[in-house]
Enzyme design. Sequence first.
Site, PDB file in Angstrom:
ATOM      1  N   LYS A 135       0.836  -1.209   0.000  1.00  0.00           N
ATOM      2  CA  LYS A 135       0.000   0.000   0.000  1.00  0.00           C
ATOM      3  C   LYS A 135       0.869   1.257   0.000  1.00  0.00           C
ATOM      4  O   LYS A 135       2.083   1.181   0.235  1.00  0.00           O
ATOM      5  CB  LYS A 135      -0.918  -0.003   1.220  1.00  0.00           C
ATOM      6  CG  LYS A 135      -0.185   0.050   2.555  1.00  0.00           C
ATOM      7  CD  LYS A 135      -1.148  -0.033   3.727  1.00  0.00           C
ATOM      8  CE  LYS A 135      -0.385   0.004   5.050  1.00  0.00           C
ATOM      9  NZ  LYS A 135      -1.286  -0.047   6.220  1.00  0.00           N
ATOM     10  N   TYR A 186      12.875  31.886   4.624  1.00  0.00           N
ATOM     11  CA  TYR A 186      11.654  32.567   5.051  1.00  0.00           C
ATOM     12  C   TYR A 186      11.667  32.900   6.542  1.00  0.00           C
ATOM     13  O   TYR A 186      12.131  32.107   7.367  1.00  0.00           O
ATOM     14  CB  TYR A 186      10.437  31.682   4.760  1.00  0.00           C
ATOM     15  CG  TYR A 186      10.055  31.614   3.298  1.00  0.00           C
ATOM     16  CD1 TYR A 186       9.821  32.759   2.556  1.00  0.00           C
ATOM     17  CD2 TYR A 186       9.918  30.381   2.675  1.00  0.00           C
ATOM     18  CE1 TYR A 186       9.467  32.691   1.225  1.00  0.00           C
ATOM     19  CE2 TYR A 186       9.557  30.293   1.331  1.00  0.00           C
ATOM     20  CZ  TYR A 186       9.332  31.450   0.613  1.00  0.00           C
ATOM     21  OH  TYR A 186       8.974  31.369  -0.711  1.00  0.00           O
TER      22      TYR A 186
END
Length: 367
Positions: free
Chosen positions: A38, A264
């Site tokens: 998965k 940032y």
Amino acid sequence: MSNIGETTLAINLSALEHNINFIKSKLNSTTKFLAVVKAFAYGSDMVAVAKKLESLHVDYFAVAYVKEGVLLRDAGIKSPILVLHPQAINFEELINRCLEPSLYSPRILKNFLKTAQEKGQTNYPVHLKFNTGLNRLGFCENDTDYILEQLKDRAEVKILSIFSHLAASEDKEEHEFSLQQIKIFKKINTVLSNKLGYSPMRHMLNTSGIINYPEAQFEMVRSGIGMYGYSNHIEIDTQLKPVATLKTIISQIHKIEPNESVGYNRGYISNGYRIIATLPIGHADGISRQHGNGKSFVSVKGKKAPIIGNVCMDMVMIDITDIDCKEGDEVIIFGKNFSAEDFANTANTISYEILTSISQRVKRTIQ
């Protein structure tokens, strides 16, 4: 100059084979092996991994959702595929692609019986999921009579297996809880088998369960993280090989002066003359912001380079002041010598999250 040229997740299928062989060495000769693929095979490459596993003759595959099973069928995978968390809206497609559902609640059972009847199915293989303590998905122990009543005189389905999931198979402090789960599971199986008149296949163990509770192998085990090189056991991890290596390159190098900021919100302020490098990978690629501001590091020329400032969407910056490197050189985020588990530990998370977070925009290469 690096020969990768861009951010790449390298998938080593030889390592995958090594891990399968190691896990199988812990099993009885008659125990079947279910490979969990998965989430793009734990963030790697679902199709490439499944094809390799099929060549190694695993007995079963497991995916979370129907669309994952469809992807495998479209790629030519013929082996049985268990869908662990199917939704009723996908049952028709599930049957069309010969996928096998986990039936985990009264609603799901009723809906699947309805769809199977409408599509004229007989003895369609299904798997019953029981909740023995994880409290996530599954019928309760006292639902057995209800299940049997629903299946009475119904020919649409055949119970191929019953299964459950240990809540803390890797935690030795929860040993008694795990043993209690196994006891409950055995009791459920006895009740169902006696009333059905046959014994469905049983499976309960994940990778850590295989290591810690070999007496509960039953007819099949499930392995996910172990196949990809991790086990939640330090001593076992040394005998496994990480399948995925996340690599990138140095895009640009800057020299900065004392008290200059980087990134940032001026997340990093230099305390002296420093040399920093910018990498073409960021939180859109799976390197979350929790790795920034010195918490995590990467490997450049075999040396640790801390991630500085805030992780950007497409870039991170690292401190390479004491590392002799140049633009275009290769950088290892995680791999053989610095594993995804090591990288996870620096940010207080787990290898599962690191592996499955790698964005599909990151190029995959198969080795």
